[in-house]
Design an enzyme around this catalytic site. Structure first.
Site, PDB file in Angstrom:
ATOM      1  N   PRO A 107      -1.556  27.784 -30.401  1.00 30.87           N
ATOM      2  CA  PRO A 107      -2.563  28.810 -30.101  1.00 30.87           C
ATOM      3  C   PRO A 107      -3.973  28.243 -30.055  1.00 30.87           C
ATOM      4  CG  PRO A 107      -0.938  29.677 -31.616  1.00 30.87           C
ATOM      5  CD  PRO A 107      -0.614  28.215 -31.438  1.00 30.87           C
ATOM      6  N   CYS A 108      -4.731  28.673 -29.057  1.00 31.06           N
ATOM      7  CA  CYS A 108      -5.980  27.982 -28.734  1.00 31.06           C
ATOM      8  C   CYS A 108      -7.234  28.754 -29.119  1.00 31.06           C
ATOM      9  CB  CYS A 108      -6.022  27.717 -27.224  1.00 31.06           C
ATOM     10  SG  CYS A 108      -5.965  29.222 -26.216  1.00 31.06           S
ATOM     11  N   GLN A 109      -7.089  29.899 -29.805  1.00 30.86           N
ATOM     12  CA  GLN A 109      -8.269  30.716 -30.058  1.00 30.86           C
ATOM     13  C   GLN A 109      -9.367  29.966 -30.796  1.00 30.86           C
ATOM     14  OE1 GLN A 109      -5.152  31.596 -30.508  1.00 30.86           O
ATOM     15  NE2 GLN A 109      -4.759  33.680 -29.829  1.00 30.86           N
ATOM     16  N   PHE A 111     -10.148  26.928 -30.506  1.00 33.19           N
ATOM     17  CA  PHE A 111     -10.778  25.932 -29.646  1.00 33.19           C
ATOM     18  C   PHE A 111     -11.552  26.561 -28.489  1.00 33.19           C
ATOM     19  CE2 PHE A 111      -6.605  23.886 -30.878  1.00 33.19           C
ATOM     20  CZ  PHE A 111      -7.146  23.132 -31.897  1.00 33.19           C
TER      21      PHE A 111
END
Length: 446
Positions: A107-109, A111
């Site tokens: 999950p990239c939230q 970044f």
């Protein structure tokens, strides 16, 4: 309805079938693309119940068009990666050297430049769990997909120099046993009707005979052949070419099939080559065409915004301060689609994108088209959510937004398989164990 004579798709019997495991799988966009490229999915791990239900119904269930070769020891339910590493460690270790590729998009939230970039966001630590899977499975290839923000420095007082770069940390951690290459890819160059830049890290196990930069050079070399095979005559594909067959003015509406009190877009069939590709044999109305219930004054506002943005040439970009002020709007992310260009990056907020000609937000199916999901791929769970629940729930709009576009995954999967056939060494390679992640995964520091 589904086409009755559709058979399960299998890899070409004359070509070797390569296997993969997908962790942080989301709704299955990356897995779908790899399966379309002929890869055999062994299993997937996803902790959110809604996203896993979507993955299950499309890629695991007995009637699914593509299917994982799911092991008996792993429940066909949502599973947490950290918990699985603790409870099924021996089972996972049994796969050592037997998996061709480990893939995943942590999950990239934490970044993403669209949100508050926080080095202490616990979601950033999920990359460590990915590396722990690398340690156990010892795959021939590793593939990580993430947002552009993973390549930039975080302010972090606990790191040398006060900066922390997760991309560089991952590359260094993999580099002990893998030849690593990276690339920022524009998904629109693969026929995805969306200007979406994503960062890919790919590692081939040392001794494979495949040079670090060979993959992305080969992906670019194979891209035109891939597009021709998909009957995509030119790129980029525009938003209108992707979703014009779903315009309400053309199809009309029907009562929603899964949400009483709502309406779905009816459907009369595809108009363009891309729409035919995405329709993929579906007969009838595709799933996920439920329309938002805009109040009359909101629809009227959307109509005026559409007209003003067309007149001002402000399509695919945020509203001007003058337009926002004239409507008393504070939200800056609202954009009107440009019908002649790919869409901006699809987000989890359903009202971020306004249709290019109809006064409404896009439905889930339209967002899925912009992400290159075929029409038979149905999403499960709530359509959307709000407030604090966004941190713990992954509804349909978010599942679509978080996914790897299947067309991109398919193109990369085809090229990796080709490289393995031509230059890889199929026999198990003895190798030094990768650098181990601390057993206390959640608390480990890079």
């Amino acid at each position: 309805m589904r086409v009755s004579n559709v058979k399960k798709v299998r890899a070409d019997a004359h070509q070797p079938t390569y296997s993969f495991v997908d962790i942080f799988a989301g709704c299955g966009g990356l897995s779908l693309g790899l399966m379309q490229a002929g890869w055999k999915g062994l299993f997937a791990v996803e902790h959110d119940a809604n996203a896993f239900q979507t993955l299950h119904d499309n890629l695991i269930a007995p009637e699914a068009r593509f299917q994982f070769a799911w092991p008996d020891w792993l429940s066909k339910t949502a599973n947490d990666v950290a918990e699985l590493l603790k409870s099924q460690r021996q089972r996972l270790a049994a796969y050592a050297g037997k998996v061709d590729m480990l893939v995943g998009g942590p999950p990239c939230q934490g970044f993403s430049s669209a949100g508050k970039r926080n080095p202490n966001d616990p979601r950033n630590r999920l990359v460590e769990q990915y590396l722990e899977f690398v340690h156990l499975l010892e795959p021939r290839v590793v593939l990580i997909e993430n947002v552009r923000g993973i390549t930039t420095d975080f302010d972090d007082s606990s790191s040398d120099g006060g900066k922390l770069n997760y991309a560089q940390w991952i590359i260094k951690a993999l580099g002990r046993n893998y030849d690593v290459s990276t690339k920022m890819l524009d998904t629109s160059s693969f026929g995805v009707p969306q200007k979406r830049h994503r960062f890919f890290i790919v590692g081939f196990r040392k001794g494979s005979g495949i040079e670090p930069l060979q993959l992305f050079n080969a992906v670019e070399r194979d891209r035109q052949t891939f597009l021709r095979h998909k009957n995509i005559s030119s790129v980029p594909v525009s938003s209108k070419a992707a979703i014009s067959d779903l315009e309400v003015s053309r199809n009309g509406k029907i009562p929603s099939r899964d949400s009483p009190g709502f309406q779905d877009i009816a459907y009369q069939g595809p108009l363009t080559a891309y729409q035919t590709l995405m329709n993929d044999g579906w007969v009838g109305i595709p799933p996920d065409t439920r329309l938002a219930r805009h109040r009359p004054e909101i629809a009227a506002r959307f109509g005026k915004i559409i007209d003003l943005c067309h007149a001002d040439g402000r399509l695919n970009v945020s509203l001007s301060s003058e337009i926002k002020a004239s409507f008393g709007l504070k939200k800056s992310a609202i954009r009107v689609l440009d019908p002649n260009l790919p869409s901006p990056t699809v987000t989890s907020m359903p009202d971020d994108l306004i249709h290019y000609s109809e006064p409404r937000a896009l439905c889930v199916r339209e967002n899925a088209r912009l992400q290159s999901f075929p029409d038979w791929f149905a999403f499960k769970g709530k359509y959307t959510t709000g407030g604090e629940r966004r941190k713990t729930e992954v509804p349909r709009f978010t599942q679509v937004a978080n996914a790897v576009p299947p067309l991109v995954a398919e193109a990369i999967g085809l090229t990796i398989a080709k490289l393995l056939r031509e230059g890889g060494k199929p026999a198990y390679l003895t190798m030094e164990k990768p650098h181990r992640v601390s057993p206390e995964i959640q608390e480990a520091q890079p």
